[in-house]
Scaffold this motif. Structure first.
Motif, PDB file in Angstrom:
ATOM      1  N   TYR A 169       0.757  -1.116  -0.134  1.00 23.99           N
ATOM      2  CA  TYR A 169       0.155  -0.150   0.042  1.00 23.99           C
ATOM      3  C   TYR A 169       0.836   1.293   0.234  1.00 23.99           C
ATOM      4  N   ASN A 170       0.729   2.131   1.011  1.00 25.92           N
ATOM      5  CA  ASN A 170       1.297   3.298   0.832  1.00 25.92           C
ATOM      6  C   ASN A 170       2.663   3.482   1.777  1.00 25.92           C
ATOM      7  N   THR A 171       3.365   2.206   2.327  1.00 26.02           N
ATOM      8  CA  THR A 171       4.128   2.145   3.013  1.00 26.02           C
ATOM      9  C   THR A 171       5.502   2.946   2.596  1.00 26.02           C
ATOM     10  N   ILE A 172       5.747   3.132   1.537  1.00 26.04           N
ATOM     11  CA  ILE A 172       7.017   3.670   0.966  1.00 26.04           C
ATOM     12  C   ILE A 172       6.921   5.112   1.467  1.00 26.04           C
ATOM     13  N   SER A 173       5.863   5.711   1.592  1.00 27.45           N
ATOM     14  CA  SER A 173       5.588   7.252   2.027  1.00 27.45           C
ATOM     15  C   SER A 173       6.085   7.492   3.229  1.00 27.45           C
ATOM     16  N   ASN A 174       6.468   6.215   4.083  1.00 23.43           N
ATOM     17  CA  ASN A 174       7.062   6.288   5.540  1.00 23.43           C
ATOM     18  C   ASN A 174       8.367   7.034   5.647  1.00 23.43           C
ATOM     19  N   LEU A 175       9.119   6.729   4.349  1.00 22.30           N
ATOM     20  CA  LEU A 175      10.296   7.099   4.247  1.00 22.30           C
ATOM     21  C   LEU A 175      10.414   8.740   3.380  1.00 22.30           C
ATOM     22  N   LEU A 176      10.649   9.768   4.215  1.00 26.02           N
ATOM     23  CA  LEU A 176      10.341  10.985   3.891  1.00 26.02           C
ATOM     24  C   LEU A 176      11.225  11.736   2.611  1.00 26.02           C
ATOM     25  N   THR A 177      12.230  11.087   2.642  1.00 22.22           N
ATOM     26  CA  THR A 177      13.126  11.501   1.401  1.00 22.22           C
ATOM     27  C   THR A 177      13.505  10.452   0.406  1.00 22.22           C
ATOM     28  N   GLN A 178      13.595  11.158  -0.970  1.00 18.53           N
ATOM     29  CA  GLN A 178      13.959  10.443  -2.056  1.00 18.53           C
ATOM     30  C   GLN A 178      15.071   9.410  -1.812  1.00 18.53           C
ATOM     31  N   GLU A 179      16.090   9.961  -1.268  1.00 20.62           N
ATOM     32  CA  GLU A 179      17.439   9.182  -0.778  1.00 20.62           C
ATOM     33  C   GLU A 179      16.991   7.862   0.184  1.00 20.62           C
ATOM     34  N   ALA A 180      16.084   8.144   1.065  1.00 18.72           N
ATOM     35  CA  ALA A 180      15.625   6.884   1.702  1.00 18.72           C
ATOM     36  C   ALA A 180      15.096   6.055   1.129  1.00 18.72           C
ATOM     37  N   GLN A 181      14.062   6.435   0.138  1.00 18.65           N
ATOM     38  CA  GLN A 181      13.327   5.644  -0.781  1.00 18.65           C
ATOM     39  C   GLN A 181      14.326   4.764  -1.400  1.00 18.65           C
ATOM     40  N   VAL A 182      15.177   5.399  -2.121  1.00 16.03           N
ATOM     41  CA  VAL A 182      15.999   4.669  -2.877  1.00 16.03           C
ATOM     42  C   VAL A 182      16.977   3.590  -2.187  1.00 16.03           C
ATOM     43  N   ASP A 183      17.489   4.068  -0.921  1.00 10.65           N
ATOM     44  CA  ASP A 183      17.978   3.058   0.027  1.00 10.65           C
ATOM     45  C   ASP A 183      17.040   1.876   0.387  1.00 10.65           C
ATOM     46  N   CYS A 184      15.964   1.936   0.367  1.00 14.87           N
ATOM     47  CA  CYS A 184      14.958   1.022   0.536  1.00 14.87           C
ATOM     48  C   CYS A 184      14.845   0.176  -0.530  1.00 14.87           C
ATOM     49  N   PHE A 185      14.925   0.657  -1.744  1.00 12.65           N
ATOM     50  CA  PHE A 185      14.828  -0.339  -2.738  1.00 12.65           C
ATOM     51  C   PHE A 185      16.159  -1.190  -3.056  1.00 12.65           C
ATOM     52  N   ARG A 186      17.344  -0.567  -2.570  1.00  9.31           N
ATOM     53  CA  ARG A 186      18.608  -1.093  -2.664  1.00  9.31           C
ATOM     54  C   ARG A 186      18.705  -2.197  -1.617  1.00  9.31           C
ATOM     55  N   ASN A 187      17.871  -2.032  -0.347  1.00  5.89           N
ATOM     56  CA  ASN A 187      18.082  -3.072   0.734  1.00  5.89           C
ATOM     57  C   ASN A 187      17.116  -4.210   0.424  1.00  5.89           C
TER      58      ASN A 187
END
Length: 141
Positions: A112-130
């Protein structure tokens, strides 16, 4: 690590049975889709980022998948523990953009909208790398 958003009060109200997030019309297709993805390689190991109270993880586990999770919120994890033990669904407390779990998985997901819990684009990119770092290597034919 503690979540500033997913507090005890938020966790207490999260699993409201009248919430559309828990309706069969929403949850069943989601769980079926994820179960199919995880089972394609035959292993059925899944890792959920921001597992929370286990709204999706518990039905996947009940279908026979091995499910692990990562979450920052100990109150949300405590709610999950009323549904499944740590032996049933192991959870690591940490940030989904950086926390590593031992092993590799057939499926790494967030819903669902969980990715929006990461508030910066850098954190979102790091999430996909992880997520990529946790996945089994792709098999090509």
């Amino acid at each position: 690590m503690r979540s500033q958003y997913w507090t005890e009060a938020a966790a207490a109200g999260y699993d409201h049975p009248d919430s559309p997030m828990f309706s069969a019309e929403v949850l069943d297709p989601t769980v079926g889709f994820l179960a199919d993805l995880a089972g394609r390689t035959g292993g059925g190991r899944a890792l959920e980022f921001a597992i929370g109270t286990g709204r999706v993880a518990v039905p996947l586990w009940r279908r026979g998948l091995e499910v692990h999770g990562i979450d920052t919120s100990e109150p949300m994890i405590a709610r999950l523990r009323t549904k499944a033990s740590d032996q049933d669904i192991p959870v690591t407390v940490g940030d989904m953009s950086t926390t590593r779990v031992s092993g590799v998985f057939d499926l790494v997901y967030l819903v669902y909208n969980t990715i929006s819990n990461l508030l910066t684009q850098e954190a979102q990119v790091d999430c996909f790398r992880n997520a990529a770092a946790h996945l089994l290597p792709a098999v090509t034919s």
